[in-house]
Write a protein that holds these residues in place. Structure first.
Motif, mmCIF file in Angstrom:
data_model
loop_
_atom_site.group_PDB
_atom_site.id
_atom_site.type_symbol
_atom_site.label_atom_id
_atom_site.label_comp_id
_atom_site.label_asym_id
_atom_site.label_seq_id
_atom_site.Cartn_x
_atom_site.Cartn_y
_atom_site.Cartn_z
ATOM 1 N N LEU A 37 1.499 10.405 -16.123
ATOM 2 C CA LEU A 37 0.109 10.757 -15.845
ATOM 3 C C LEU A 37 -0.725 9.505 -15.616
ATOM 4 O O LEU A 37 -1.674 9.509 -14.828
ATOM 5 C CB LEU A 37 -0.461 11.578 -17.000
ATOM 6 N N GLY A 38 -0.360 8.409 -16.299
ATOM 7 C CA GLY A 38 -1.054 7.146 -16.065
ATOM 8 C C GLY A 38 -0.900 6.681 -14.630
ATOM 9 O O GLY A 38 -1.867 6.235 -14.001
ATOM 10 N N TYR A 39 0.322 6.795 -14.091
ATOM 11 C CA TYR A 39 0.533 6.437 -12.686
ATOM 12 C C TYR A 39 -0.252 7.360 -11.763
ATOM 13 O O TYR A 39 -0.946 6.904 -10.842
ATOM 14 C CB TYR A 39 2.010 6.503 -12.322
ATOM 15 N N GLY A 40 -0.131 8.675 -11.989
ATOM 16 C CA GLY A 40 -0.802 9.629 -11.106
ATOM 17 C C GLY A 40 -2.304 9.474 -11.107
ATOM 18 O O GLY A 40 -2.950 9.523 -10.051
ATOM 19 N N LEU A 41 -2.880 9.258 -12.293
ATOM 20 C CA LEU A 41 -4.334 9.111 -12.365
ATOM 21 C C LEU A 41 -4.797 7.818 -11.714
ATOM 22 O O LEU A 41 -5.841 7.791 -11.055
ATOM 23 C CB LEU A 41 -4.782 9.154 -13.826
ATOM 24 N N GLY A 71 0.836 -1.186 0.000
ATOM 25 C CA GLY A 71 0.000 0.000 0.000
ATOM 26 C C GLY A 71 0.868 1.231 0.000
ATOM 27 O O GLY A 71 2.054 1.187 0.310
ATOM 28 N N GLY A 72 0.299 2.362 -0.371
ATOM 29 C CA GLY A 72 1.040 3.610 -0.370
ATOM 30 C C GLY A 72 1.424 4.049 -1.764
ATOM 31 O O GLY A 72 0.810 3.657 -2.760
ATOM 32 N N PHE A 73 2.465 4.889 -1.828
ATOM 33 C CA PHE A 73 2.893 5.487 -3.083
ATOM 34 C C PHE A 73 4.210 4.862 -3.545
ATOM 35 O O PHE A 73 5.049 4.480 -2.733
ATOM 36 C CB PHE A 73 3.088 6.992 -2.919
ATOM 37 N N VAL A 74 4.396 4.790 -4.850
ATOM 38 C CA VAL A 74 5.643 4.294 -5.405
ATOM 39 C C VAL A 74 6.750 5.307 -5.121
ATOM 40 O O VAL A 74 6.548 6.510 -5.315
ATOM 41 C CB VAL A 74 5.502 4.071 -6.922
ATOM 42 N N PRO A 75 7.921 4.880 -4.645
ATOM 43 C CA PRO A 75 9.024 5.822 -4.426
ATOM 44 C C PRO A 75 9.332 6.614 -5.695
ATOM 45 O O PRO A 75 9.256 6.093 -6.803
ATOM 46 C CB PRO A 75 10.193 4.897 -4.046
ATOM 47 N N TRP A 76 9.668 7.871 -5.520
ATOM 48 C CA TRP A 76 9.975 8.811 -6.578
ATOM 49 C C TRP A 76 8.726 9.204 -7.361
ATOM 50 O O TRP A 76 8.373 10.385 -7.392
ATOM 51 C CB TRP A 76 11.053 8.264 -7.531
ATOM 52 N N LEU A 77 8.076 8.264 -7.993
ATOM 53 C CA LEU A 77 6.888 8.610 -8.777
ATOM 54 C C LEU A 77 5.802 9.225 -7.911
ATOM 55 O O LEU A 77 5.076 10.118 -8.348
ATOM 56 C CB LEU A 77 6.333 7.365 -9.479
ATOM 57 N N ALA A 97 -5.873 0.458 -6.006
ATOM 58 C CA ALA A 97 -5.156 1.710 -6.219
ATOM 59 C C ALA A 97 -3.733 1.654 -5.668
ATOM 60 O O ALA A 97 -3.025 2.658 -5.680
ATOM 61 C CB ALA A 97 -5.911 2.866 -5.566
ATOM 62 N N GLY A 98 -3.311 0.498 -5.184
ATOM 63 C CA GLY A 98 -2.000 0.359 -4.581
ATOM 64 C C GLY A 98 -0.865 0.454 -5.581
ATOM 65 O O GLY A 98 -1.075 0.521 -6.800
ATOM 66 N N PRO A 99 0.371 0.423 -5.083
ATOM 67 C CA PRO A 99 1.531 0.717 -5.935
ATOM 68 C C PRO A 99 1.776 -0.274 -7.058
ATOM 69 O O PRO A 99 2.197 0.121 -8.146
ATOM 70 C CB PRO A 99 2.699 0.747 -4.939
ATOM 71 N N TRP A 100 1.544 -1.574 -6.804
ATOM 72 C CA TRP A 100 1.809 -2.529 -7.873
ATOM 73 C C TRP A 100 0.851 -2.344 -9.042
ATOM 74 O O TRP A 100 1.255 -2.405 -10.213
ATOM 75 C CB TRP A 100 1.727 -3.958 -7.342
ATOM 76 N N TRP A 101 -0.423 -2.130 -8.727
ATOM 77 C CA TRP A 101 -1.386 -1.864 -9.784
ATOM 78 C C TRP A 101 -1.074 -0.548 -10.487
ATOM 79 O O TRP A 101 -1.235 -0.423 -11.710
ATOM 80 C CB TRP A 101 -2.802 -1.835 -9.223
ATOM 81 N N ALA A 102 -0.639 0.444 -9.731
ATOM 82 C CA ALA A 102 -0.304 1.738 -10.326
ATOM 83 C C ALA A 102 0.905 1.618 -11.253
ATOM 84 O O ALA A 102 0.939 2.234 -12.329
ATOM 85 C CB ALA A 102 -0.032 2.759 -9.223
ATOM 86 N N LEU A 103 1.893 0.830 -10.836
ATOM 87 C CA LEU A 103 3.051 0.607 -11.708
ATOM 88 C C LEU A 103 2.635 -0.123 -12.984
ATOM 89 O O LEU A 103 3.123 0.180 -14.077
ATOM 90 C CB LEU A 103 4.107 -0.202 -10.967
ATOM 91 N N VAL A 111 6.108 10.992 -5.148
ATOM 92 C CA VAL A 111 6.485 12.141 -4.313
ATOM 93 C C VAL A 111 5.486 13.297 -4.424
ATOM 94 O O VAL A 111 5.036 13.842 -3.406
ATOM 95 C CB VAL A 111 7.915 12.611 -4.649
ATOM 96 N N PRO A 112 5.085 13.732 -5.641
ATOM 97 C CA PRO A 112 4.141 14.863 -5.718
ATOM 98 C C PRO A 112 2.795 14.577 -5.063
ATOM 99 O O PRO A 112 2.091 15.505 -4.655
ATOM 100 C CB PRO A 112 3.981 15.090 -7.227
ATOM 101 N N LEU A 113 2.429 13.288 -4.973
ATOM 102 C CA LEU A 113 1.126 12.936 -4.415
ATOM 103 C C LEU A 113 1.131 12.937 -2.891
ATOM 104 O O LEU A 113 0.069 12.829 -2.272
ATOM 105 C CB LEU A 113 0.685 11.561 -4.924
ATOM 106 N N ARG A 114 2.296 13.054 -2.289
ATOM 107 C CA ARG A 114 2.412 13.030 -0.827
ATOM 108 C C ARG A 114 2.246 14.403 -0.194
ATOM 109 O O ARG A 114 2.224 14.517 1.030
ATOM 110 C CB ARG A 114 3.784 12.476 -0.417
ATOM 111 N N HIS A 115 2.155 15.447 -1.008
ATOM 112 C CA HIS A 115 2.209 16.803 -0.470
ATOM 113 C C HIS A 115 0.923 17.594 -0.702
ATOM 114 O O HIS A 115 0.948 18.817 -0.814
ATOM 115 C CB HIS A 115 3.400 17.551 -1.075
ATOM 116 N N GLY A 116 -0.176 16.909 -0.761
ATOM 117 C CA GLY A 116 -1.464 17.579 -0.825
ATOM 118 C C GLY A 116 -1.980 17.785 -2.241
ATOM 119 O O GLY A 116 -1.248 17.625 -3.231
ATOM 120 N N PRO A 117 -3.243 18.149 -2.361
ATOM 121 C CA PRO A 117 -3.891 18.223 -3.674
ATOM 122 C C PRO A 117 -3.327 19.301 -4.589
ATOM 123 O O PRO A 117 -3.252 19.102 -5.800
ATOM 124 C CB PRO A 117 -5.364 18.490 -3.333
#
Length: 228
Positions: free
Chosen positions: A130-134, A3-9, A80-86, A11-17
């Motif tokens: 953008l595919g990862y972020g969305l 669960g959570g965010f993929v490292p590096w990719l 929505a987890g990291p493996w699916w996002a990758l 990063v922008p999603l960790r700092h608010g909308p």
């Protein structure tokens, strides 16, 4: 990474909308505007640029921001987890490569257009990032718990933004624009005009230019016919 965010990719999603939406906007259309201005020596506007980039991609940036807002202090997990996002990022990269080849073979772009800086960025960077972020923020926002009015509005906003982007893409497919100019990497500048109408988008560009020139001539003729 259960669960959570993929490292590096992620990063922008960790700092608010606002940061997340701003980062998505910077990837597209922000970077495309910059590449067009600095390398292609043109202003990317509605006359030559695709509406999906100019208006649709900002909608996707809003969707990313709304998704991060909906996730809040939680972390994306499950679908929505990291493996699916990758996997989503990889799938979008593959789609970009297949689309790139298909547009070239179908004559939608010439080879010089297909390797213009803005086109390379769009196919190799915009699609996977953008595919990862969305996937992470958009799907994560839809799946995040909550049933209050704000939660419902956030989910509706994500769906409306992505749906609007999809409709604008359909609009673009029936109304081709130049999109990307023929580019000469040896001289780091576009190929000098006039460009031969050797692709669908170049023919559309030529037709629009001819219509503009005809309109200007007609206006000049009308002004010349008015008694002074």
């Amino acid at each position: 990474m259960s669960g959570g965010f993929v490292p590096w990719l992620g990063v922008p999603l960790r700092h608010g909308p606002w940061v997340a939406a701003g980062a998505a906007f910077a990837v597209t259309p922000g970077a495309l505007w910059l590449l067009a201005l600095l390398l292609e020596r043109r202003l990317m506007g509605v006359r030559t640029g695709f509406v999906a980039v100019l208006l649709g991609d900002p909608l996707l940036a809003v969707a990313v921001g709304l998704g991060v807002w909906r996730i809040g202090a939680g972390t994306p997990a499950g679908a929505a987890g990291p493996w699916w996002a990758l996997a989503s990022a990889a799938a979008w990269l593959c789609f970009g490569l297949v689309q790139w080849r298909g547009e070239l073979r179908a004559g939608f772009f010439t080879r010089e257009q297909a390797f213009a800086p803005t086109k390379v960025w769009h196919q190799l960077v915009v699609y996977p990032l953008l595919g990862y972020g969305l996937w992470t923020a958009g799907l994560g926002g839809l799946l995040a718990p909550g049933s209050g009015p704000g939660d419902v509005a956030g989910r509706v906003g994500i769906v409306v933004c992505v749906g609007g982007w999809a409709l604008i893409n359909l609009y673009d497919r029936h109304r081709p624009k130049l999109g990307h100019p023929p580019y000469d990497w040896r001289r780091l500048r576009p190929v000098p005009q006039p460009w031969p109408p050797s692709s669908l988008t170049l023919r559309a560009y030529r037709a629009e230019r001819d219509q503009e020139e005809a309109a200007h001539r007609a206006e000049a003729d009308r002004e010349g016919a008015v008694p002074r």
